[in-house]
Enzyme design. Structure first.
Site, PDB file in Angstrom:
ATOM      1  N   ASN A 165       0.844  -1.192   0.000  1.00 43.91           N
ATOM      2  CA  ASN A 165       0.000   0.000   0.000  1.00 43.91           C
ATOM      3  C   ASN A 165       0.881   1.244   0.000  1.00 43.91           C
ATOM      4  O   ASN A 165       1.990   1.231   0.544  1.00 43.91           O
ATOM      5  CB  ASN A 165      -0.913   0.033   1.227  1.00 43.91           C
ATOM      6  CG  ASN A 165      -1.827   1.251   1.218  1.00 43.91           C
ATOM      7  OD1 ASN A 165      -2.695   1.363   0.354  1.00 43.91           O
ATOM      8  ND2 ASN A 165      -1.621   2.171   2.131  1.00 43.91           N
ATOM      9  N   GLU A 196      -1.688   1.873  -6.393  1.00 45.28           N
ATOM     10  CA  GLU A 196      -1.372   3.306  -6.402  1.00 45.28           C
ATOM     11  C   GLU A 196      -0.308   3.659  -7.440  1.00 45.28           C
ATOM     12  O   GLU A 196      -0.443   4.663  -8.175  1.00 45.28           O
ATOM     13  CB  GLU A 196      -0.901   3.752  -5.012  1.00 45.28           C
ATOM     14  CG  GLU A 196      -1.983   3.741  -3.956  1.00 45.28           C
ATOM     15  CD  GLU A 196      -2.172   2.382  -3.291  1.00 45.28           C
ATOM     16  OE1 GLU A 196      -3.096   2.243  -2.471  1.00 45.28           O
ATOM     17  OE2 GLU A 196      -1.376   1.454  -3.606  1.00 45.28           O
ATOM     18  N   ASP A 215      -6.473  19.976  10.500  1.00 50.63           N
ATOM     19  CA  ASP A 215      -6.942  19.210   9.343  1.00 50.63           C
ATOM     20  C   ASP A 215      -7.628  20.125   8.340  1.00 50.63           C
ATOM     21  O   ASP A 215      -7.576  21.353   8.463  1.00 50.63           O
ATOM     22  CB  ASP A 215      -7.859  18.065   9.796  1.00 50.63           C
ATOM     23  CG  ASP A 215      -7.556  16.780   9.042  1.00 50.63           C
ATOM     24  OD1 ASP A 215      -7.456  16.846   7.798  1.00 50.63           O
ATOM     25  OD2 ASP A 215      -7.408  15.735   9.676  1.00 50.63           O
TER      26      ASP A 215
END
Length: 424
Positions: free
Chosen positions: A134, A197, A244
């Site tokens: 990943n 990815e 964030d």
């Protein structure tokens, strides 16, 4: 194709700002990036070069894809994660090897007053375990000379790999990639199939992505800097506070720790930092969802374009443009958009004569085409985004969809006046 190639391209276009003076990694560089429109290259932060706002606007994203900024979503919706990956024996990244790791010597930035510490914000964590790979961007807080607290969000892939390794009593080997070609960073922000990815990055670039093997066995793409190390079982520490995408502080949590064992980098490397809640952060978080919404709406009506707006943090608000075929199409589009991106909070659907990149045009559609008792959908008690400070403690929220399209039977009432062309 490298980050340096992309920087040369935006330099030639005149979109790059270069700061030659020495700049501090604590607050000063982030403040400059916040005030600067477009990419900004720092020539000296702790003796290193650094870049921010690499994909800080749709212009840069369009340049990466070789398309106009208004055609980005149509282009992305056609790209599949099936590009070629090549394993190579060596990499320009391996020009310099650092075995005495000192993360405090790097230009890792502290961005806001209440930050828990300096944060790596553009680090692609590549993990491999039991044949599964990943690559995804995680925020990484420096907690020691060779230690990083990694925010791993359940149930995403890195979290699942780490839990599986931990349950088996194994350390999870990881590499932290900083400064690859922007397409690799963008692909790592996109939810594609397991381990796809880098295939997706290759499709975005139209060229193979080359990977080299680090000493811990993890394969990483060419980049400016690669850190390699391990997440050891049961090691946790406080991570946060961190700002964030909403511009508000996220919670402090106990998170796994990455022990960095070695750093590879190019000669005179360029560190990549993403400003939290800045334009690059918003686009990297939001734009990968736009093709998903585009595809889902296309299943229920004729979709023309989609945008997650910057005012909505590129995450919580969507504008969907359709070519309306029948009454009810807009409401179907609203439901399809919510299903495609479950963190969405508000959706506005407009006609093809409305410019979805112009907030005034959106407001015009709402002012002239919305009748609240019939065109506004309120959906209470549904799962929302954990990033929404107005969400309930159990993760639910109330969503709203607005049908700002013309009534088909009365289209002439909504015709917008135009002037004749080519008379003078």
């Amino acid at each position: 194709m490298t980050l340096r190639d992309f920087i040369d391209r935006i330099r030639t276009s005149g979109r790059l700002t270069v700061i030659k003076e020495k700049v501090n990694a604590e607050y000063e560089a982030p403040m400059i990036a916040k005030k600067t429109a477009g990419p900004v290259l720092f020539e000296n932060i702790n003796g290193y070069r650094a870049i921010m706002n690499v994909l800080g606007s749709r212009d840069e994203l369009g340049a990466m894809l070789n398309v106009n900024r208004k055609d980005i979503i149509q282009s992305l919706s056609r790209i599949q994660p099936d590009g070629e990956i090549r394993i190579v024996d060596s990499s320009p990244t391996q020009e310099v090897c650092v075995e005495e790791v000192d993360l405090y010597s790097l230009p890792i930035m502290t961005h806001f007053e209440k930050d828990g510490g300096p944060y790596i914000t553009a680090g692609i964590v590549v993990s491999e375990y039991d044949g599964v790979t990943n690559a995804s961007i995680h925020r990484l807080m420096v907690v020691g000379r060779n230690k990083l607290a990694a925010r791993l969000v359940p149930p995403r892939h890195t979290y699942l790999l780490q839990k599986e390794a931990e349950n088996n009593g194994d350390p999870l080997p990881v590499s932290i990639v900083l400064g690859p070609h922007p397409a690799v960073a963008f692909a790592s922000s996109t939810r594609v199939g397991e381990g796809k990815e880098f295939n997706y990055a290759a499709s975005l670039m139209g060229n193979p992505v080359e990977l080299f093997e680090c000493d811990n066995g993890v394969k990483a793409p060419h980049s400016e800097i690669v850190m390699e190390g391990y997440i050891y079982p049961e090691e946790r520490t406080d991570e946060g506070p961190f700002v964030d995408i909403t511009g508000t502080y996220d919670l402090v949590r106990q998170e796994p720790v990455i022990t960095v064992t070695k750093i590879w980098h190019r000669k005179d490397p360029i560190y990549h930092g993403i400003l939290p809640a800045g334009p690059e952060h918003l686009l990297m978080m939001g734009v990968p969802y736009e093709p998903r919404i585009y595809g889902a709406v296309g299943e229920v009506t004729k979709v023309k374009n989609v945008i997650l707006t910057e005012g909505g943090c590129c995450y919580l608000h969507a504008i969907v443009q359709i070519e309306k075929q029948t009454e009810g199409d807009a409401k179907n589009a609203i439901m399809a958009a919510f299903a495609a991106h479950t963190s969405l909070k508000h959706v506005i659907v407009v006609d093809e004569d409305i410019d979805i990149f112009d907030s005034n045009d959106i407001e015009f559609a709402m002012a002239t085409r919305v009748k609240a008792d019939s065109d506004v959908m309120i959906i209470p008690g549904v799962r929302g985004s954990s990033l929404d400070p107005r969400g309930a403690l159990d993760g639910t929220t109330t969503k709203m969809g607005i049908d700002a399209t013309k009534v088909l039977a009365e289209k002439e009432k909504f015709e917008r006046a135009t002037m004749p062309k080519n008379i003078y």
